[in-house]
Design a protein around this motif. Structure first.
Motif, PDB file in Angstrom:
ATOM      1  N   ALA A 225       0.703  -1.194   0.097  1.00 22.50           N
ATOM      2  CA  ALA A 225       0.018  -0.198  -0.022  1.00 22.50           C
ATOM      3  C   ALA A 225       0.979   1.319  -0.061  1.00 22.50           C
ATOM      4  N   GLN A 226       1.802   1.245   0.646  1.00 16.30           N
ATOM      5  CA  GLN A 226       2.842   2.445   1.138  1.00 16.30           C
ATOM      6  C   GLN A 226       3.407   2.651  -0.415  1.00 16.30           C
ATOM      7  N   ALA A 227       3.811   1.719  -1.197  1.00 16.85           N
ATOM      8  CA  ALA A 227       4.253   1.837  -2.485  1.00 16.85           C
ATOM      9  C   ALA A 227       3.467   2.425  -3.461  1.00 16.85           C
ATOM     10  N   GLY A 228       2.272   2.201  -3.127  1.00 17.03           N
ATOM     11  CA  GLY A 228       1.247   2.733  -4.095  1.00 17.03           C
ATOM     12  C   GLY A 228       0.761   1.583  -5.191  1.00 17.03           C
ATOM     13  N   LEU A 229       1.341   0.299  -4.966  1.00 16.17           N
ATOM     14  CA  LEU A 229       0.965  -0.765  -5.884  1.00 16.17           C
ATOM     15  C   LEU A 229      -0.369  -1.081  -6.189  1.00 16.17           C
ATOM     16  N   GLY A 230      -1.438  -0.780  -5.507  1.00 15.64           N
ATOM     17  CA  GLY A 230      -2.746  -1.066  -5.764  1.00 15.64           C
ATOM     18  C   GLY A 230      -3.109   0.277  -6.658  1.00 15.64           C
ATOM     19  N   HIS A 231      -2.578   1.314  -6.423  1.00 15.79           N
ATOM     20  CA  HIS A 231      -2.928   2.264  -7.511  1.00 15.79           C
ATOM     21  C   HIS A 231      -2.402   2.041  -8.887  1.00 15.79           C
ATOM     22  N   GLU A 232      -1.175   1.405  -8.629  1.00 16.34           N
ATOM     23  CA  GLU A 232      -0.660   1.304 -10.127  1.00 16.34           C
ATOM     24  C   GLU A 232      -1.515   0.205 -10.960  1.00 16.34           C
ATOM     25  N   ALA A 233      -1.811  -0.777 -10.223  1.00 17.35           N
ATOM     26  CA  ALA A 233      -3.063  -1.798 -11.137  1.00 17.35           C
ATOM     27  C   ALA A 233      -4.263  -1.044 -11.217  1.00 17.35           C
ATOM     28  N   LYS A 234      -4.868  -0.643 -10.448  1.00 10.80           N
ATOM     29  CA  LYS A 234      -6.067  -0.002 -10.594  1.00 10.80           C
ATOM     30  C   LYS A 234      -5.962   1.113 -11.740  1.00 10.80           C
ATOM     31  N   GLY A 235      -5.206   2.007 -11.356  1.00 12.01           N
ATOM     32  CA  GLY A 235      -5.131   3.081 -12.614  1.00 12.01           C
ATOM     33  C   GLY A 235      -4.895   2.629 -13.869  1.00 12.01           C
ATOM     34  N   ILE A 236      -4.053   1.693 -13.990  1.00  9.68           N
ATOM     35  CA  ILE A 236      -3.481   1.421 -15.385  1.00  9.68           C
ATOM     36  C   ILE A 236      -4.825   0.607 -15.985  1.00  9.68           C
ATOM     37  N   ALA A 237      -5.341  -0.343 -14.993  1.00 14.49           N
ATOM     38  CA  ALA A 237      -6.595  -1.007 -15.754  1.00 14.49           C
ATOM     39  C   ALA A 237      -7.836  -0.258 -15.977  1.00 14.49           C
ATOM     40  N   ASP A 238      -7.935   0.863 -15.175  1.00 18.08           N
ATOM     41  CA  ASP A 238      -8.946   1.811 -15.553  1.00 18.08           C
ATOM     42  C   ASP A 238      -9.008   2.633 -16.760  1.00 18.08           C
ATOM     43  N   ARG A 239      -7.684   3.004 -16.737  1.00 19.51           N
ATOM     44  CA  ARG A 239      -7.412   3.609 -18.426  1.00 19.51           C
ATOM     45  C   ARG A 239      -7.461   2.740 -19.719  1.00 19.51           C
ATOM     46  N   VAL A 240      -6.947   1.802 -19.296  1.00 20.26           N
ATOM     47  CA  VAL A 240      -7.164   0.749 -20.701  1.00 20.26           C
ATOM     48  C   VAL A 240      -8.580   0.441 -21.013  1.00 20.26           C
ATOM     49  N   GLU A 241      -9.225   0.391 -19.726  1.00 22.84           N
ATOM     50  CA  GLU A 241     -10.964   0.179 -19.946  1.00 22.84           C
ATOM     51  C   GLU A 241     -11.567   1.134 -20.652  1.00 22.84           C
TER      52      GLU A 241
END
Length: 256
Positions: A225-241
């Motif tokens: 969480a502190q590394a923002g890896l959840g944001h990385e996965a969700k952010g990229i998935a959302d934009r590709v979607e």
């Protein structure tokens, strides 16, 4: 001057009959096209029809842009920029999914799967994003979405997506043990499952992966969480979607 002969009534009757017959044929054809959904009558493709073929009809740079902008997509609303490192050739789901996730998606069938891998601007995180094009109709996709929600399948570690990390690239060390955060989202408006998995770019193993929703939660203090890896996965998935939805909308527009 020759005398003008009286108009022959039979010719008038034949002409009138032809007009009526012609109008009847035109009206019947239009009605038939409306009832059968004949595309030649100008009927647009349905989103399901258009999306199912998008894996080969939409350019790869549209499905997976070379650069993705994530305005406000990072922790605390920070901005993100992701650069594409590698694109996988389209494949079967058997080649791109772990057996248990493949079994979970079996109810909707798999038409094809495409994937790409991105790094963030600092090259500290790496993320593989994928699109699974299914064979299901709207009710099938809705049933899968309901199952994921009710059974919380998106949070199961044994249903994490696989990484795509070809040799000779900066992400070559991104393997199964490096998976840190992920998201799997069955869509209902189109027959596609969007998935993404992220990890540290330095190749470190992660003992406790965390679903993106948990890693993004307020107060989450894990290393993931502190590394923002959840944001990385969700952010990229959302934009590709979003890009896929836009492409499908373009394909379903009425011609002319």
């Amino acid at each position: 001057m020759r005398p003008v002969r009286p108009r022959q009534r039979w010719r008038t009757a034949v002409a009138a009959a032809c007009v009526v017959l012609g109008l009847g044929l035109i009206g019947g054809a239009a009605t038939g096209a409306w009832l059968t959904g004949d595309s030649s009558a100008g009927t647009a493709k349905s989103p399901y029809t258009a999306a199912r073929a998008a894996w080969h009809s939409v350019p790869v740079d549209t499905l997976f842009p070379p650069t993705l902008k994530g305005r406000g997509a990072g922790p605390g609303g920070t901005h993100r920029t992701w650069t594409r490192v590698a694109v996988a050739a389209d494949s079967t789901c058997k080649d791109g999914l772990d057996p248990l996730l493949l079994t979970t998606l079996r109810s909707v069938g798999c038409e094809r799967m495409v994937r790409a891998t991105y790094t963030d601007a600092t090259r500290s995180a790496v993320t593989t994003v994928g699109l699974v094009f299914t064979e299901a109709d709207a009710s099938g996709m809705q049933a899968l979405r309901t199952r994921f929600t009710e059974q919380k399948l998106g949070a199961r570690k044994d249903l994490m997506p696989r990484t795509y990390a070809p040799e000779g690239t900066p992400v070559a060390s991104f393997g199964d043990k490096q998976r840190a955060s992920w998201t799997v989202s069955p869509l209902t408006e189109i027959p596609v499952v969007v998935l993404a998995v992220s990890g540290f770019a330095d190749g470190r193993a992660v003992a406790e992966p965390q679903p993106a929703a948990d890693a993004m939660a307020s107060g989450a203090e894990t290393a993931v969480a502190q590394a923002g890896l959840g944001h990385e996965a969700k952010g990229i998935a959302d934009r590709v979607e979003r890009g896929l939805r836009t492409a499908v909308a373009d394909l379903t527009e009425q011609p002319g």
